[in-house]
Design a protein around this motif. Structure first.
Motif, mmCIF file in Angstrom:
data_model
loop_
_atom_site.group_PDB
_atom_site.id
_atom_site.type_symbol
_atom_site.label_atom_id
_atom_site.label_comp_id
_atom_site.label_asym_id
_atom_site.label_seq_id
_atom_site.Cartn_x
_atom_site.Cartn_y
_atom_site.Cartn_z
ATOM 1 N N GLY A 239 0.837 4.069 -2.894
ATOM 2 C CA GLY A 239 0.639 5.483 -2.565
ATOM 3 C C GLY A 239 1.689 6.368 -3.214
ATOM 4 N N SER B 200 0.835 -1.213 0.000
ATOM 5 C CA SER B 200 0.000 0.000 0.000
ATOM 6 C C SER B 200 0.865 1.257 0.000
ATOM 7 C CB SER B 200 -0.914 -0.006 1.221
ATOM 8 O OG SER B 200 -1.805 -1.116 1.186
ATOM 9 N N ARG B 201 1.958 1.225 0.731
ATOM 10 C CA ARG B 201 2.842 2.397 0.748
ATOM 11 C C ARG B 201 3.420 2.674 -0.637
ATOM 12 N NH1 ARG B 201 4.418 0.292 5.804
ATOM 13 N NH2 ARG B 201 6.292 -0.676 4.926
ATOM 14 N N HIS B 202 3.842 1.622 -1.310
ATOM 15 C CA HIS B 202 4.422 1.817 -2.644
ATOM 16 C C HIS B 202 3.368 2.265 -3.650
ATOM 17 C CE1 HIS B 202 8.539 0.476 -1.927
ATOM 18 N NE2 HIS B 202 8.041 -0.458 -1.124
#
Length: 385
Positions: A132, A128-130
């Motif tokens: 984002g 999810s961070r990537h």
């Protein structure tokens, strides 16, 4: 998890595999949509050819990776490779937006599909961070494109549309990947459970064979030696007849074991142990009532008594043996003690005793086998009721 895996049939897993396979292949078809949108506006042939080549290249890489994963090769791409694919998709989307303001933004579909690679064999939070980061970079790129091409009034709708398409596709395809990963793990867990069950069955058969043949051969050896020493032909003949009976019984037990219907009975083993000790000139003191036991207790305590007698004859020179059974509403305890153990002999467990310990403990009981003073060996098995 093991209980759940045991309840899932191979047919059910195959059904899940089939439906997930269709879902994964269907998601790859969304990568074809940018081609349709690119053809809706007039562009220079060189630009259109470059865009088409880039879209086709990404489609080929995606389909190849998906097919490999469907075959079980569940290895994630490196971050550098994923970001390289995302950069290529983003470059195509930006070029399409610059050369065709009406439909170019729809090529953001490629960015979302390539960003779904972050979900392969990686924690959901990390993926999810990537994603984002990718959405933020894409939003910045499209803002620059929209503003620089004189369509500032379209910044809001363009950014909202690209963010929804990119993040939505990244998560939908990525979660489908994770679902497939779960299917593979479930299938592997089922295979492991089947292999474990096979190993346990082999161990059970090995322990049962040890119980049957170890005891029978030890008694046959003892009675054969006794028959040789006897001077009375009739008594010697009687012992050899008993040897023949024991051999036939062992063969019958092995056949019953092969057919899966062999059970041990404590009462039968108790009678056999008393006769064996009497014939060997070993004093026996038995204080046990088999009728006070349940069927499962009779089976397990029968195995314990048989192994204890085998060990006493094989590893000691006993002159006396005591068997006692204590039964209460909460517990049943069998205790077997024989003398004739060498003083220097240390506590130890052969394969038979180790197997018995596993059986008793698997039934919720406790098992102890140890040397005790004076020069004796003690076996205690307890089962809860």
């Amino acid at each position: 998890m093991c209980c759940y895996v045991g309840c899932v049939s191979e047919t059910a897993i195959e059904s899940i595999r089939r439906s997930t396979r269709v879902m994964l292949l269907f998601t790859e078809l969304t990568a074809v949509l940018p081609i349709f949108f690119l053809l809706q506006e007039r562009r220079p042939w060189a630009v259109l050819g470059l865009l088409m080549a880039g879209v086709v290249a990404i489609i080929v890489i995606r389909v190849r990776g998906t097919l490999l994963r469907l075959r079980g090769l569940w290895e994630p791409y490196s971050y550098a490779r994923v970001y390289g694919l995302v950069a290529a998709a983003m470059g195509i989307a930006v070029l399409a937006a610059v050369t065709g303001s009406q439909t170019g933004v729809f090529t953001a579909i490629l960015v979302g599909i390539t960003a779904s690679e972050f979900f392969v064999a990686r924690p959901l939070g990390v993926a999810s961070r990537h994603v984002g980061i990718v959405v933020a970079l894409q939003s910045a790129a499209f803002w620059i494109v929209v503003v620089s091409t004189g369509h500032g009034d379209m910044v809001g709708p363009t950014l909202i549309g690209t963010i929804i398409m990119t993040s939505g596709l990244a998560y939908s395809v990525g979660l489908t990947y994770r679902w497939w990963e779960g299917v593979l793990k479930l299938e592997q867990a089922r295979r492991d459970a089947a292999e474990l069950a096979t190993t346990r069955e082999r161990l059970r058969l090995a322990e049962d064979l040890h119980d049957i043949l170890g005891h029978a051969l030890e008694v046959v050896s003892l009675k054969s030696e006794l028959a040789v020493r006897l001077t009375d032909p009739e008594k010697s003949k009687a012992e050899m007849i008993e040897v023949q009976r024991l051999a036939r019984n062992a063969l019958r037990d092995v056949r019953a074991l092969a057919h899966g219907n062999r059970r041990t009975d404590f009462g039968t083993e108790l009678t056999g142990a008393r006769g064996l000790l009497d014939s060997a000139g070993i004093a026996c003191d038995f204080d046990a009532d088999p009728t006070a036991l349940t069927t499962s207790e009779r089976d397990l305590f029968g195995r314990v008594l048989r192994e204890a007698m085998t060990n006493a004859l094989r590893h000691a020179d006993p002159r006396s043996c005591t068997v006692s059974l204590a039964v209460t509403p909460d517990q049943a305890t069998l205790r077997i003690v024989n003398d004739g153990v060498a003083p220097l002999q240390r506590d130890g467990e052969g394969s038979g005793l180790a197997g018995l310990a596993r059986r008793v403990e698997a039934s919720g009981g406790s098992f102890t086998a140890r040397a005790v003073e004076p020069a004796s060996f003690e076996v205690i098995a307890s089962l809860p009721r």
